[in-house]
Design a protein around this motif. Structure first.
Motif, PDB file in Angstrom:
ATOM      1  N   THR A  21       0.826  -1.207   0.000  1.00 43.08           N
ATOM      2  CA  THR A  21       0.000   0.000   0.000  1.00 43.08           C
ATOM      3  C   THR A  21       0.860   1.257   0.000  1.00 43.08           C
ATOM      4  OG1 THR A  21      -1.729  -1.202   1.187  1.00 43.08           O
ATOM      5  CG2 THR A  21      -1.872   1.203   1.190  1.00 43.08           C
ATOM      6  N   GLU A  22       2.018   1.219   0.647  1.00 50.30           N
ATOM      7  CA  GLU A  22       2.891   2.390   0.698  1.00 50.30           C
ATOM      8  C   GLU A  22       3.314   2.821  -0.702  1.00 50.30           C
ATOM      9  OE1 GLU A  22       7.094   3.888   2.761  1.00 50.30           O
ATOM     10  OE2 GLU A  22       6.304   1.879   3.183  1.00 50.30           O
ATOM     11  N   ALA A  23       3.622   1.848  -1.567  1.00 50.09           N
ATOM     12  CA  ALA A  23       4.016   2.188  -2.937  1.00 50.09           C
ATOM     13  C   ALA A  23       2.857   2.822  -3.695  1.00 50.09           C
ATOM     14  CB  ALA A  23       4.499   0.933  -3.662  1.00 50.09           C
ATOM     15  N   ILE A  24       1.642   2.350  -3.454  1.00 54.71           N
ATOM     16  CA  ILE A  24       0.466   2.918  -4.111  1.00 54.71           C
ATOM     17  C   ILE A  24       0.251   4.353  -3.666  1.00 54.71           C
ATOM     18  CG2 ILE A  24      -2.045   2.735  -4.298  1.00 54.71           C
ATOM     19  CD1 ILE A  24      -1.701  -0.315  -4.064  1.00 54.71           C
ATOM     20  N   ARG A  33       1.549  12.196 -11.922  1.00 51.38           N
ATOM     21  CA  ARG A  33       1.057  10.821 -12.025  1.00 51.38           C
ATOM     22  C   ARG A  33      -0.467  10.780 -11.918  1.00 51.38           C
ATOM     23  NH1 ARG A  33       6.158   9.821  -9.471  1.00 51.38           N
ATOM     24  NH2 ARG A  33       5.359   9.787  -7.334  1.00 51.38           N
ATOM     25  N   GLN A  34      -1.041  11.678 -11.127  1.00 50.80           N
ATOM     26  CA  GLN A  34      -2.497  11.776 -11.078  1.00 50.80           C
ATOM     27  C   GLN A  34      -3.050  12.195 -12.443  1.00 50.80           C
ATOM     28  OE1 GLN A  34      -3.695  14.362  -7.852  1.00 50.80           O
ATOM     29  NE2 GLN A  34      -2.323  13.351  -6.392  1.00 50.80           N
ATOM     30  N   ARG A  35      -2.359  13.107 -13.102  1.00 47.47           N
ATOM     31  CA  ARG A  35      -2.797  13.553 -14.441  1.00 47.47           C
ATOM     32  C   ARG A  35      -2.717  12.425 -15.453  1.00 47.47           C
ATOM     33  NH1 ARG A  35       0.933  18.203 -15.914  1.00 47.47           N
ATOM     34  NH2 ARG A  35      -0.412  18.329 -17.769  1.00 47.47           N
ATOM     35  N   ILE A  36      -1.700  11.591 -15.327  1.00 47.34           N
ATOM     36  CA  ILE A  36      -1.582  10.440 -16.231  1.00 47.34           C
ATOM     37  C   ILE A  36      -2.753   9.491 -16.031  1.00 47.34           C
ATOM     38  CG2 ILE A  36      -0.231   8.362 -16.733  1.00 47.34           C
ATOM     39  CD1 ILE A  36       2.290  10.030 -16.139  1.00 47.34           C
ATOM     40  N   ASN A  67       6.920   4.355 -12.503  1.00 47.28           N
ATOM     41  CA  ASN A  67       6.521   4.381 -11.095  1.00 47.28           C
ATOM     42  C   ASN A  67       5.105   3.845 -10.924  1.00 47.28           C
ATOM     43  OD1 ASN A  67       5.259   5.782  -8.607  1.00 47.28           O
ATOM     44  ND2 ASN A  67       7.448   6.099  -8.313  1.00 47.28           N
ATOM     45  N   LEU A  68       4.196   4.265 -11.777  1.00 44.02           N
ATOM     46  CA  LEU A  68       2.809   3.780 -11.705  1.00 44.02           C
ATOM     47  C   LEU A  68       2.722   2.292 -12.019  1.00 44.02           C
ATOM     48  CD1 LEU A  68       1.070   6.783 -13.484  1.00 44.02           C
ATOM     49  CD2 LEU A  68       0.762   6.134 -11.101  1.00 44.02           C
ATOM     50  N   GLU A  69       3.542   1.854 -12.950  1.00 47.93           N
ATOM     51  CA  GLU A  69       3.542   0.430 -13.303  1.00 47.93           C
ATOM     52  C   GLU A  69       4.055  -0.411 -12.143  1.00 47.93           C
ATOM     53  OE1 GLU A  69       5.209  -2.452 -16.923  1.00 47.93           O
ATOM     54  OE2 GLU A  69       5.965  -0.407 -16.675  1.00 47.93           O
ATOM     55  N   GLU A  70       5.108   0.038 -11.472  1.00 47.96           N
ATOM     56  CA  GLU A  70       5.657  -0.699 -10.338  1.00 47.96           C
ATOM     57  C   GLU A  70       4.669  -0.762  -9.172  1.00 47.96           C
ATOM     58  OE1 GLU A  70       9.252   1.317  -9.459  1.00 47.96           O
ATOM     59  OE2 GLU A  70      10.290   0.642 -11.280  1.00 47.96           O
ATOM     60  N   ALA A  71       3.821   0.266  -9.036  1.00 50.03           N
ATOM     61  CA  ALA A  71       2.823   0.286  -7.967  1.00 50.03           C
ATOM     62  C   ALA A  71       1.580  -0.508  -8.327  1.00 50.03           C
ATOM     63  CB  ALA A  71       2.436   1.727  -7.642  1.00 50.03           C
ATOM     64  N   ALA A  90      -2.376   1.380 -20.018  1.00 47.83           N
ATOM     65  CA  ALA A  90      -3.801   1.397 -19.679  1.00 47.83           C
ATOM     66  C   ALA A  90      -3.935   1.445 -18.164  1.00 47.83           C
ATOM     67  CB  ALA A  90      -4.508   0.160 -20.240  1.00 47.83           C
ATOM     68  N   ARG A  91      -4.943   2.145 -17.689  1.00 47.07           N
ATOM     69  CA  ARG A  91      -5.173   2.228 -16.249  1.00 47.07           C
ATOM     70  C   ARG A  91      -5.658   0.874 -15.729  1.00 47.07           C
ATOM     71  NH1 ARG A  91      -8.696   7.224 -14.000  1.00 47.07           N
ATOM     72  NH2 ARG A  91     -10.470   5.825 -14.159  1.00 47.07           N
ATOM     73  N   ALA A  92      -5.068   0.432 -14.638  1.00 44.47           N
ATOM     74  CA  ALA A  92      -5.401  -0.899 -14.112  1.00 44.47           C
ATOM     75  C   ALA A  92      -6.647  -0.885 -13.248  1.00 44.47           C
ATOM     76  CB  ALA A  92      -4.214  -1.446 -13.302  1.00 44.47           C
TER      77      ALA A  92
END
Length: 313
Positions: A21-24, A33-36, A67-71, A90-92
């Motif tokens: 959860t910390e990584a998320i 990253r929020q904009r992405i 970073n988003l992919e790793e989370a 794509a958004r997961a």
């Protein structure tokens, strides 16, 4: 009309105590990253398209995407391009629910009940009013008689100018226990024509005919689509509410932890009935008669219905 419901697989539920959860949370703490994630709400893009759409250098966009992919927040796939390979993103997930620690109270000392928005047993409403399911309008606009349609049990959104709806939750407390606290949570806001950023409404909660307290909703929220709101619901209408929690314990009553009245749990006489009556409404004589919207698990921003939680000793 078409609908777009978010499947359960697009809702990520995580425990705050889980190390992942910390990584998320760190990934979500970045404005780029929020904009992405917002850009990828209804589309897939390659890295270059993301960089161009957001005005980011390609190298910066790549770092944020990694970073988003790793989370676990993005799904990526390499596909052939004119020169070599391109990464398609794509958004997961569309909804992330973070469960906070429940404290030291053992799970067996808590009863939690969920009630659909349309499962009220009594109502008295004044126009503007109406109900909507995930697929469409139930009955007619501004017709109080529509609140008695058999299809009302399918409602995921209901609204009215003043009045109330009342729900009866089964009393599932074990025998010979002592109630310690009651929590009632729902997604709710004011009701204005279409929507309005400044539209106060005094929304009151009663439990077992006892007035617990009133919260003044600041607005009827719109202008940005609710995460769960179906596509057929027009964008200029109410889109989402705020998640509000009323609490009653041995010391008094609170909303989101702020004291609102001296009503105590003993005043509600929880153990004397096979059900717990929960009424939510707007008084016609209130200072701010701004109506209300109640959102279910398939409308608004929170994937939950009305939730009643009882802790006991």
């Amino acid at each position: 009309m078409s609908t777009k419901a978010i499947p359960e697989g697009r809702i990520l539920r995580v425990d705050v105590d889980n190390p992942e959860t910390e990584a998320i949370l760190k990934a979500l703490a970045s404005e780029p990253r929020q904009r992405i994630l917002k850009l990828l709400r209804d589309r897939v893009c390659n890295v270059s398209e993301i960089a161009e759409a957001l005005g980011l250098p390609l190298s910066t966009a790549t770092l944020h995407i990694n970073n988003l992919e790793e989370a676990g927040l993005l799904n990526t796939e390499l596909q052939p391009a004119v020169r070599g390979l391109q990464k398609i993103c794509a958004r997961a997930h569309d909804v992330i629910v973070i469960e906070l620690p429940r404290g030291e109270i053992p799970e067996q000392q808590m009863v939690e009940l969920s009630m659909p928005v349309g499962a009220y047993v009594d109502c008295q409403v004044a126009p503007t009013c109406g109900l909507a399911s995930e697929a469409g309008i139930i009955g007619l606009f501004d017709d109080p008689a529509s609140f008695y349609e058999p299809e009302r049990v399918q409602a995921q959104l209901l609204w009215f100018h003043y009045g109330y709806v009342e729900y009866r939750f089964p009393n599932r407390l074990p025998p010979k226990v002592t109630p310690a606290s009651l929590h009632f949570a729902l997604e709710i806001c004011s009701e204005a024509p279409l929507h309005h950023d400044e539209w106060p409404s005094d929304i009151t909660l009663w439990i077992n005919q006892v007035e617990v307290g009133t919260w003044t909703s600041p607005a009827d929220f719109g202008g940005q689509r609710g995460v769960l709101t179906p596509e057929w619901w027009e964008s200029w209408n109410s889109q989402y509410g705020l998640l509000k929690v009323w609490q009653v314990n041995g010391d008094g009553s609170m909303i989101d932890g702020i004291r609102i009245s001296d009503v105590r749990l003993a005043d509600l006489r929880i153990t004397e009935s096979p059900y717990i009556a929960v009424r939510i409404g707007v008084r016609p004589e209130a200072q701010h008669v701004g109506g209300l919207n109640i959102f279910g698990r398939r409308f608004g921003n929170y994937p939950q219905d009305l939730v009643l939680r009882l802790r006991y000793q």
